[in-house]
Enzyme design. Structure first.
Site, PDB file in Angstrom:
ATOM      1  CG  HIS A 212       0.179   1.341  -9.474  1.00 57.10           C
ATOM      2  ND1 HIS A 212      -0.189   1.322  -8.021  1.00 57.10           N
ATOM      3  CD2 HIS A 212      -1.039   2.089  -9.926  1.00 57.10           C
ATOM      4  CE1 HIS A 212      -1.471   1.492  -7.717  1.00 57.10           C
ATOM      5  NE2 HIS A 212      -1.897   2.200  -8.734  1.00 57.10           N
TER       6      HIS A 212
ATOM      7  CG  ASP B 169      -1.976   0.984   1.340  1.00 53.08           C
ATOM      8  OD1 ASP B 169      -2.374   1.493   0.014  1.00 53.08           O
ATOM      9  OD2 ASP B 169      -2.617   1.277   2.219  1.00 53.08           O
TER      10      ASP B 169
ATOM     11  CG  LEU C  94      10.006 -17.107  -1.817  1.00 53.70           C
ATOM     12  CD1 LEU C  94       9.462 -16.933  -0.416  1.00 53.70           C
ATOM     13  CD2 LEU C  94      10.704 -15.802  -2.383  1.00 53.70           C
TER      14      LEU C  94
HETATM   15  C1  V0D Z   1       0.616  -2.781  -8.381  1.00 51.18           C
HETATM   16  C2  V0D Z   1       2.874  -2.677  -6.186  1.00 51.18           C
HETATM   17  C3  V0D Z   1       3.052  -7.614  -9.656  1.00 51.18           C
HETATM   18  C4  V0D Z   1       1.580  -2.840  -5.602  1.00 51.18           C
HETATM   19  C5  V0D Z   1       3.338  -3.725  -7.155  1.00 51.18           C
HETATM   20  C6  V0D Z   1      -2.876  -6.973 -10.993  1.00 51.18           C
HETATM   21  C7  V0D Z   1       0.326  -2.560  -6.702  1.00 51.18           C
HETATM   22  C8  V0D Z   1       2.984  -3.342  -8.540  1.00 51.18           C
HETATM   23  C9  V0D Z   1       1.952  -8.268  -9.997  1.00 51.18           C
HETATM   24  C10 V0D Z   1       1.965  -9.743 -10.188  1.00 51.18           C
HETATM   25  C11 V0D Z   1       0.932  -4.969  -9.097  1.00 51.18           C
HETATM   26  C12 V0D Z   1       0.807 -10.354 -10.051  1.00 51.18           C
HETATM   27  C13 V0D Z   1       0.670 -11.748 -10.421  1.00 51.18           C
HETATM   28  C14 V0D Z   1       1.812 -12.390 -11.040  1.00 51.18           C
HETATM   29  C15 V0D Z   1       2.999 -11.686 -11.237  1.00 51.18           C
HETATM   30  C16 V0D Z   1       2.896 -10.297 -10.803  1.00 51.18           C
HETATM   31  C17 V0D Z   1       1.048  -7.379  -9.765  1.00 51.18           C
HETATM   32  C18 V0D Z   1      -1.010  -6.228  -9.620  1.00 51.18           C
HETATM   33  C19 V0D Z   1      -0.431  -5.122  -9.311  1.00 51.18           C
HETATM   34  C20 V0D Z   1      -2.484  -6.455  -9.805  1.00 51.18           C
HETATM   35  F1  V0D Z   1       1.663 -13.867 -11.319  1.00 51.18           F
HETATM   36  N1  V0D Z   1       3.027  -6.230  -9.143  1.00 51.18           N
HETATM   37  N2  V0D Z   1       1.702  -6.094  -9.340  1.00 51.18           N
HETATM   38  N3  V0D Z   1      -0.197  -7.509  -9.838  1.00 51.18           N
HETATM   39  N4  V0D Z   1       1.439  -3.911  -8.751  1.00 51.18           N
END
Ligand code: V0D
Length: 249
Positions: free
Chosen positions: A44, A27, A138
């Site tokens: 993000h 967050d 992990l």
């Molecule tokens: C945005 C900060 C990696 C928080 C990190 C769809 C919010 C970057 C993934 C990710 C997001 C998800 C699945 C996977 C591999 C990577 C991700 C979302 C948002 C929401 F198999 N970062 N990330 N997914 N952010």
């Protein structure tokens, strides 16, 4: 952070019991961007760099499971352009990171109602699940379209169905049977939950699983959160565990 400080902290953390499972609410990305006069999506993107650093550190110190709250069932209420951008991140992240994650022997998993994800997002995630399935290091759980209450309601539905069909005796239902119907069946509950950004709430993240979890709240925003903050959180957890040792172990 000075190298010396990092090495000392690392040594200290490694000397004590490493938590098996750490959960993180990622967050503060939007606020981080706003503070810098940048668009929310820049937050993000920066949050993805933090994710990389924390995963690498978790693998290094021998944590078994990390669970990251990436997208909640409530996040659909955000502006459409932001949701659209977020849904591109799994693909972008995996394009950049999957090779490294394979080298680090990481297992990728996803929890949540994946059926509502856009087709492209889902196929990128599925490809990662498939590719890393036989790894043994992990485990990273990405919570995508995840809600703690929905998870509990889904478990209730599955259990009720079994009872109706005569495959489960109502008197056999206990917390152990219940937990077997949750997304992370067989995974130990989180030992530590980290929530950056100064908010002091759970926001419908793992509800059932955090019954005995130690909480670590910090005002640092997720894009500013780094390896040193992470090691400090674990070190604090280790001190707490020593103080109240023997509970839940
Ligand atoms: C945005 C900060 C990696 C928080 C990190 C769809 C919010 C970057 C993934 C990710 C997001 C998800 C699945 C996977 C591999 C990577 C991700 C979302 C948002 C929401 F198999 N970062 N990330 N997914 N952010």
């Amino acid at each position: 952070m000075s190298i010396k400080k990092d090495e000392e902290l690392l040594k200290l953390v490694k000397k004590n019991e490493i938590p098996a499972h750490v959960a993180v609410i990622m967050d503060g990305n939007g606020r981080w961007a706003k503070n810098k006069g940048l668009p929310r999506i820049a937050g993000h993107k920066a949050g993805m760099d933090t994710l990389r650093e924390i995963i690498s550190c978790a693998a290094e110190i021998g944590i078994k499971v990390m669970t990251f709250y990436a997208f909640s069932t409530e996040n659909w209420k955000r502006p459409p352009w932001e949701v659209k951008y977020l849904m591109k991140l799994p693909e972008e992240y995996l394009q950049k990171e999957l090779c490294t994650l394979m080298e680090k022997n990481v297992v990728i998993k996803a929890i949540g109602d994946l059926s509502r994800l856009p087709r492209k997002t889902l196929s990128a995630v599925n490809y990662a699940l498939e590719s890393t399935r036989n790894n043994t290091g992990l485990t990273i759980n990405f919570a995508l379209n995840y809600g703690g209450r929905t998870e509990i309601v889904d478990a209730v539905k599955q259990i009720a169905q079994k009872v109706v069909e005569g495959n489960l005796d109502i008197n056999k239902i206990d917390s152990h049977i219940f937990a077997e119907h949750l997304y992370m069946r067989g995974v130990p509950d989180p030992d530590l939950l980290i929530r950056p950004s100064g908010e002091l709430r759970i926001s419908n993240f793992l509800l059932w699983q955090i019954a005995y979890t130690e909480m670590w709240f910090t005002r640092i925003l997720w894009p500013d959160f780094n390896r040193e903050h992470f090691l400090r959180a674990i070190n604090e957890y280790q001190k707490r565990d020593r103080r109240f040792g023997g509970i839940n172990k």
